[in-house]
Design an enzyme around this catalytic site. Structure first.
Site, PDB file in Angstrom:
ATOM      1  N   ARG A 200      18.961  18.079 -27.625  1.00 32.42           N
ATOM      2  CA  ARG A 200      18.512  17.668 -28.959  1.00 32.42           C
ATOM      3  C   ARG A 200      19.419  16.579 -29.498  1.00 32.42           C
ATOM      4  O   ARG A 200      20.631  16.566 -29.269  1.00 32.42           O
ATOM      5  CB  ARG A 200      18.517  18.858 -29.927  1.00 32.42           C
ATOM      6  CG  ARG A 200      17.608  20.008 -29.505  1.00 32.42           C
ATOM      7  CD  ARG A 200      16.136  19.619 -29.500  1.00 32.42           C
ATOM      8  NE  ARG A 200      15.679  19.183 -30.797  1.00 32.42           N
ATOM      9  CZ  ARG A 200      15.232  20.015 -31.753  1.00 32.42           C
ATOM     10  NH1 ARG A 200      15.225  21.327 -31.539  1.00 32.42           N
ATOM     11  NH2 ARG A 200      14.816  19.534 -32.905  1.00 32.42           N
TER      12      ARG A 200
ATOM     13  N   LYS B 258      11.070  30.068 -37.642  1.00 30.15           N
ATOM     14  CA  LYS B 258       9.993  29.110 -37.412  1.00 30.15           C
ATOM     15  C   LYS B 258       8.684  29.797 -37.009  1.00 30.15           C
ATOM     16  O   LYS B 258       7.791  29.147 -36.456  1.00 30.15           O
ATOM     17  CB  LYS B 258      10.421  28.108 -36.340  1.00 30.15           C
ATOM     18  CG  LYS B 258      11.672  27.309 -36.722  1.00 30.15           C
ATOM     19  CD  LYS B 258      12.068  26.325 -35.629  1.00 30.15           C
ATOM     20  CE  LYS B 258      13.340  25.570 -36.012  1.00 30.15           C
ATOM     21  NZ  LYS B 258      13.721  24.557 -34.990  1.00 30.15           N
TER      22      LYS B 258
ATOM     23  N   PRO C  96       8.738  21.438 -36.979  1.00 33.23           N
ATOM     24  CA  PRO C  96       8.980  21.875 -38.355  1.00 33.23           C
ATOM     25  C   PRO C  96      10.129  22.868 -38.416  1.00 33.23           C
ATOM     26  O   PRO C  96      10.279  23.733 -37.544  1.00 33.23           O
ATOM     27  CB  PRO C  96       7.654  22.531 -38.751  1.00 33.23           C
ATOM     28  CG  PRO C  96       6.638  21.946 -37.835  1.00 33.23           C
ATOM     29  CD  PRO C  96       7.356  21.682 -36.545  1.00 33.23           C
ATOM     30  N   GLU C  97      10.953  22.740 -39.462  1.00 33.07           N
ATOM     31  CA  GLU C  97      12.050  23.683 -39.644  1.00 33.07           C
ATOM     32  C   GLU C  97      11.568  24.860 -40.494  1.00 33.07           C
ATOM     33  O   GLU C  97      10.432  24.889 -40.984  1.00 33.07           O
ATOM     34  CB  GLU C  97      13.257  22.965 -40.245  1.00 33.07           C
ATOM     35  CG  GLU C  97      13.708  21.805 -39.359  1.00 33.07           C
ATOM     36  CD  GLU C  97      15.129  21.339 -39.599  1.00 33.07           C
ATOM     37  OE1 GLU C  97      15.959  22.122 -40.083  1.00 33.07           O
ATOM     38  OE2 GLU C  97      15.415  20.169 -39.267  1.00 33.07           O
TER      39      GLU C  97
END
Length: 267
Positions: free
Chosen positions: A256, A52, A2-3
């Site tokens: 990523r 986060k 989740p951002e």
């Protein structure tokens, strides 16, 4: 993972439902049993997010810190809650609300004392969703680095809360190649990137979804998945760019997935 907008949305919800009242905290799974016992029956003063990270601040001075990681989720349930389902790390029940929440699968769920909270926030960068964010300091640090801007935007010590989607989309929106070194990002370019994040991320908090495509481009090819709004480049490798029709490129940058348009974002 989740951002930042997701954590801010959860923090706002928990603050609205639980802050100012006594909460009952338990750990049906058992892994957070000692921590839960420390805050069970206390008044939750406020809930907030930093990047986060979710922080539940209690009147005793203790803080419960949660990082969802890749697999963590909160389930919001109306009272009375049934028996826990699955590996519930933390269950919260509010005395002054009709809701409870179950936390499953977080990377971190721990009780911190004030110096530990200060140490946590000190190692985080500027959060576009916080009024106290120092974006000029972040920009100065970026301009001193030869790392690619695509990697710098994901560095939580520089920019807290930005993840893969916002990274890919904001760079596309400003025509900036993710491979440009931080030293090449002019102050005006950084100011524009930051201002865009400050505009875009609150939409994610309110809507619960990231809306990143401008209205005039929000047509044509569907989203990369049915239950998400359209993106410009994120998870669209090989598909035509919404602006110039060049196939969207993909590679891995510092572990990523990275997506960009070679034409709209020239090196």
């Amino acid at each position: 993972m989740p951002e930042g907008h997701t954590l801010h949305r959860i923090a706002q919800l928990h603050h609205r439902r639980f802050a100012g009242g006594v909460v009952r905290v338990s750990s049906p799974q058992g892994r957070f049993a000692e921590g839960a016992a420390l805050v069970d029956g206390q008044v939750l003063e406020r809930a907030e997010a930093y990047g986060k990270h979710l922080l539940h601040h209690y009147a005793s001075g203790l803080t419960v810190h949660v990082h969802l990681g890749l697999y963590g989720t909160f389930s919001e349930v109306e009272l009375p809650m049934g028996a826990p389902v699955g590996q519930v790390r933390m269950r919260m029940l509010g005395a002054a609300t009709d809701f409870g929440t179950d936390l499953r699968g977080p990377t971190a769920c721990e009780v911190l004392i004030p110096p530990e909270v200060d140490a946590l926030t000190a190692r985080l960068g500027a959060d576009p969703l916080r009024a106290d964010a120092d974006h000029e300091r972040a920009g100065a640090r970026i301009r001193r680095s030869r790392r690619a801007i695509g990697a710098l935007l994901m560095d939580q010590a520089l920019i807290a809360g930005v993840g893969n989607v916002y990274r890919a989309e904001v760079l596309f929106r400003h025509g900036i190649s993710p491979f440009r070194p931080g030293t090449s990002i002019a102050p005006a370019e950084w100011d524009a990137l930051w201002a865009d994040l400050v505009d875009l991320m609150p939409i994610g908090v309110t809507a619960g979804r990231m809306h990143v495509v401008r209205p005039e481009h929000d047509t044509g090819a569907p989203s990369y998945t049915e239950d998400r709004p359209r993106t410009y480049v994120y998870r669209r490798q090989g598909e035509p760019c919404r602006i110039c029709a060049t196939p969207v490129a993909h590679q891995v940058m510092e572990g990523r997935n990275l997506f960009w348009c070679p034409t709209c974002q020239p090196r």
